[in-house]
Design a protein around this motif. Structure first.
Motif, PDB file in Angstrom:
ATOM      1  N   LYS A  25      11.256  11.441   6.162  1.00 19.36           N
ATOM      2  CA  LYS A  25      10.394  11.250   7.491  1.00 19.36           C
ATOM      3  C   LYS A  25       8.985  10.936   7.241  1.00 19.36           C
ATOM      4  CE  LYS A  25      13.283  14.107  10.321  1.00 19.36           C
ATOM      5  NZ  LYS A  25      13.210  15.423  11.062  1.00 19.36           N
ATOM      6  N   GLY A  26       8.372  10.197   7.828  1.00 18.65           N
ATOM      7  CA  GLY A  26       6.899   9.917   7.909  1.00 18.65           C
ATOM      8  C   GLY A  26       6.501   8.487   7.235  1.00 18.65           C
ATOM      9  N   ILE A  27       7.497   7.702   6.874  1.00 22.86           N
ATOM     10  CA  ILE A  27       7.367   6.666   5.961  1.00 22.86           C
ATOM     11  C   ILE A  27       7.151   5.198   6.984  1.00 22.86           C
ATOM     12  CG2 ILE A  27       8.314   4.972   4.268  1.00 22.86           C
ATOM     13  CD1 ILE A  27       7.547   7.953   3.568  1.00 22.86           C
ATOM     14  N   LEU A  28       6.170   4.711   6.699  1.00 23.00           N
ATOM     15  CA  LEU A  28       5.864   3.321   7.294  1.00 23.00           C
ATOM     16  C   LEU A  28       6.172   2.176   6.311  1.00 23.00           C
ATOM     17  CD1 LEU A  28       2.286   4.114   9.225  1.00 23.00           C
ATOM     18  CD2 LEU A  28       4.796   4.217  10.235  1.00 23.00           C
ATOM     19  N   THR A  29       6.886   1.108   6.702  1.00 26.01           N
ATOM     20  CA  THR A  29       6.841  -0.011   5.744  1.00 26.01           C
ATOM     21  C   THR A  29       6.266  -1.385   6.427  1.00 26.01           C
ATOM     22  OG1 THR A  29       8.794   1.003   4.936  1.00 26.01           O
ATOM     23  CG2 THR A  29       8.458  -1.512   4.649  1.00 26.01           C
ATOM     24  N   GLY A  38      -5.688 -12.696  -1.238  1.00 29.66           N
ATOM     25  CA  GLY A  38      -5.211 -13.133   0.176  1.00 29.66           C
ATOM     26  C   GLY A  38      -3.561 -13.187  -0.041  1.00 29.66           C
ATOM     27  N   ASP A  39      -3.088 -12.472  -1.165  1.00 24.70           N
ATOM     28  CA  ASP A  39      -1.558 -12.373  -0.965  1.00 24.70           C
ATOM     29  C   ASP A  39      -0.982 -11.273  -0.101  1.00 24.70           C
ATOM     30  OD1 ASP A  39      -1.535 -14.030  -3.462  1.00 24.70           O
ATOM     31  OD2 ASP A  39      -1.481 -12.359  -4.784  1.00 24.70           O
ATOM     32  N   LEU A  40       0.185 -11.598   0.180  1.00 26.80           N
ATOM     33  CA  LEU A  40       0.889 -10.883   1.417  1.00 26.80           C
ATOM     34  C   LEU A  40       1.748  -9.936   0.652  1.00 26.80           C
ATOM     35  CD1 LEU A  40       0.896 -10.559   4.185  1.00 26.80           C
ATOM     36  CD2 LEU A  40       2.689 -11.971   4.492  1.00 26.80           C
ATOM     37  N   LEU A  41       1.706  -8.798   0.674  1.00 29.06           N
ATOM     38  CA  LEU A  41       2.346  -7.703  -0.207  1.00 29.06           C
ATOM     39  C   LEU A  41       3.176  -6.798   0.600  1.00 29.06           C
ATOM     40  CD1 LEU A  41      -0.613  -6.505  -2.646  1.00 29.06           C
ATOM     41  CD2 LEU A  41       1.504  -8.455  -3.016  1.00 29.06           C
ATOM     42  N   LYS A  42       4.394  -6.458   0.332  1.00 24.89           N
ATOM     43  CA  LYS A  42       5.141  -5.086   0.967  1.00 24.89           C
ATOM     44  C   LYS A  42       4.393  -4.031   0.865  1.00 24.89           C
ATOM     45  CE  LYS A  42       9.683  -3.303   1.655  1.00 24.89           C
ATOM     46  NZ  LYS A  42      11.064  -3.558   1.239  1.00 24.89           N
ATOM     47  N   LEU A  43       4.226  -3.216   1.976  1.00 22.17           N
ATOM     48  CA  LEU A  43       3.351  -1.796   1.752  1.00 22.17           C
ATOM     49  C   LEU A  43       4.233  -0.623   2.345  1.00 22.17           C
ATOM     50  CD1 LEU A  43       0.555  -0.605   1.461  1.00 22.17           C
ATOM     51  CD2 LEU A  43       0.092  -0.961   4.022  1.00 22.17           C
ATOM     52  N   GLN A  44       4.067   0.335   1.678  1.00 23.56           N
ATOM     53  CA  GLN A  44       4.888   1.399   2.367  1.00 23.56           C
ATOM     54  C   GLN A  44       3.671   2.655   2.093  1.00 23.56           C
ATOM     55  OE1 GLN A  44       8.496   2.709   0.009  1.00 23.56           O
ATOM     56  NE2 GLN A  44       9.393   2.499   1.850  1.00 23.56           N
ATOM     57  N   LEU A  45       3.688   3.104   3.295  1.00 22.84           N
ATOM     58  CA  LEU A  45       2.532   4.608   3.532  1.00 22.84           C
ATOM     59  C   LEU A  45       3.480   5.779   3.911  1.00 22.84           C
ATOM     60  CD1 LEU A  45      -0.116   2.700   5.661  1.00 22.84           C
ATOM     61  CD2 LEU A  45       0.037   3.116   3.180  1.00 22.84           C
ATOM     62  N   LYS A  46       2.923   6.744   3.473  1.00 21.90           N
ATOM     63  CA  LYS A  46       3.397   8.023   3.888  1.00 21.90           C
ATOM     64  C   LYS A  46       2.295   8.662   4.688  1.00 21.90           C
ATOM     65  CE  LYS A  46       5.589  12.190   2.793  1.00 21.90           C
ATOM     66  NZ  LYS A  46       6.518  13.110   1.638  1.00 21.90           N
ATOM     67  N   VAL A  47       2.689   8.966   6.008  1.00 23.10           N
ATOM     68  CA  VAL A  47       2.002   9.561   6.834  1.00 23.10           C
ATOM     69  C   VAL A  47       1.818  11.055   6.536  1.00 23.10           C
ATOM     70  CG1 VAL A  47       1.210   9.663   9.263  1.00 23.10           C
ATOM     71  CG2 VAL A  47       2.364   7.641   8.661  1.00 23.10           C
ATOM     72  N   THR A  48       0.671  11.550   6.554  1.00 27.24           N
ATOM     73  CA  THR A  48       0.310  12.836   6.214  1.00 27.24           C
ATOM     74  C   THR A  48       0.149  13.524   7.616  1.00 27.24           C
ATOM     75  OG1 THR A  48      -1.884  12.754   5.619  1.00 27.24           O
ATOM     76  CG2 THR A  48      -0.329  12.944   3.910  1.00 27.24           C
ATOM     77  N   ALA A  52      -2.005  18.359  14.311  1.00 26.45           N
ATOM     78  CA  ALA A  52      -1.336  17.664  15.229  1.00 26.45           C
ATOM     79  C   ALA A  52      -1.557  15.918  14.987  1.00 26.45           C
ATOM     80  CB  ALA A  52      -1.696  17.801  16.698  1.00 26.45           C
ATOM     81  N   LYS A  53      -2.488  15.766  13.966  1.00 25.69           N
ATOM     82  CA  LYS A  53      -2.714  14.438  13.656  1.00 25.69           C
ATOM     83  C   LYS A  53      -1.867  13.736  12.549  1.00 25.69           C
ATOM     84  CE  LYS A  53      -7.603  14.439  14.744  1.00 25.69           C
ATOM     85  NZ  LYS A  53      -8.992  14.362  14.079  1.00 25.69           N
ATOM     86  N   ARG A  54      -1.481  12.491  12.645  1.00 25.78           N
ATOM     87  CA  ARG A  54      -0.849  11.600  11.698  1.00 25.78           C
ATOM     88  C   ARG A  54      -1.848  10.636  11.078  1.00 25.78           C
ATOM     89  NH1 ARG A  54       3.049   8.674  15.789  1.00 25.78           N
ATOM     90  NH2 ARG A  54       1.021   8.998  17.166  1.00 25.78           N
TER      91      ARG A  54
END
Length: 163
Positions: A25-29, A38-48, A52-54
């Motif tokens: 849970k909490g993963i953004l891609t 300027g390269d476009l890269l795939k990104l994964q973030l884990k939201v902490t 009550a804040k993401r």
């Protein structure tokens, strides 16, 4: 430009650089632009979660966020010069050494520069925050121009091609 099968495989299933389990849970891609090239890269973030804040931290680069509406759990992006808070919207954040820029595609976004009061942006508005954390005036923006990086295109307006 056609990429080799090896490059496509690495982009689709990166190894050795860390990734999150798809059932966690909490993963953004999404996609992020690397400022230096300027390269476009795939990104994964884990939201902490903090209370009550993401919360997501973007130290450098550019990312577009599409956030589900949830007034009880605000979504916060922390860039070096400003903090951006939303409760449901689509927006873009560019974070670089020289400053940060926020573009709002839909909804309402609150930007808190390091120096100054909270500024509310509506869809179609943008703001730049300089390296000292001081906000410049709110302005309208051309979404096709500002977000061309998402399609892998470079656009210039009244700028020498050397830039």
């Amino acid at each position: 430009m056609r990429y080799s099968e090896k490059v496509v495989e690495h982009y689709t299933h990166p190894r050795g650089i860390g990734s999150f389990s798809s059932d966690e849970k909490g993963i953004l891609t999404g996609a992020v632009k690397r400022p230096a090239t300027g390269d476009l890269l795939k990104l994964q973030l884990k939201v902490t979660m903090r209370g009550a804040k993401r919360i997501v931290r973007l130290a450098a680069g550019e990312a577009v966020f599409e956030v589900a509406s949830d007034r009880e759990r605000p979504f916060v992006v922390r860039a070096p010069q400003a903090e951006i808070a939303v409760t449901g919207t689509m927006f873009d954040v560019l974070a670089a050494k020289g400053g940060s820029v926020v573009y709002v595609m839909s909804g309402v976004v609150e930007v808190r520069p390091r120096s100054g009061a909270v500024i509310q942006l509506l869809a179609g508005e943008m703001i730049s925050v300089d390296r000292r954390g001081v906000a410049l005036p709110v302005a309208a923006f051309d979404a096709d121009f500002a977000l061309a990086w998402r399609t892998g295109k470079a656009r210039f307006r009244e700028a020498p091609l050397g830039e």
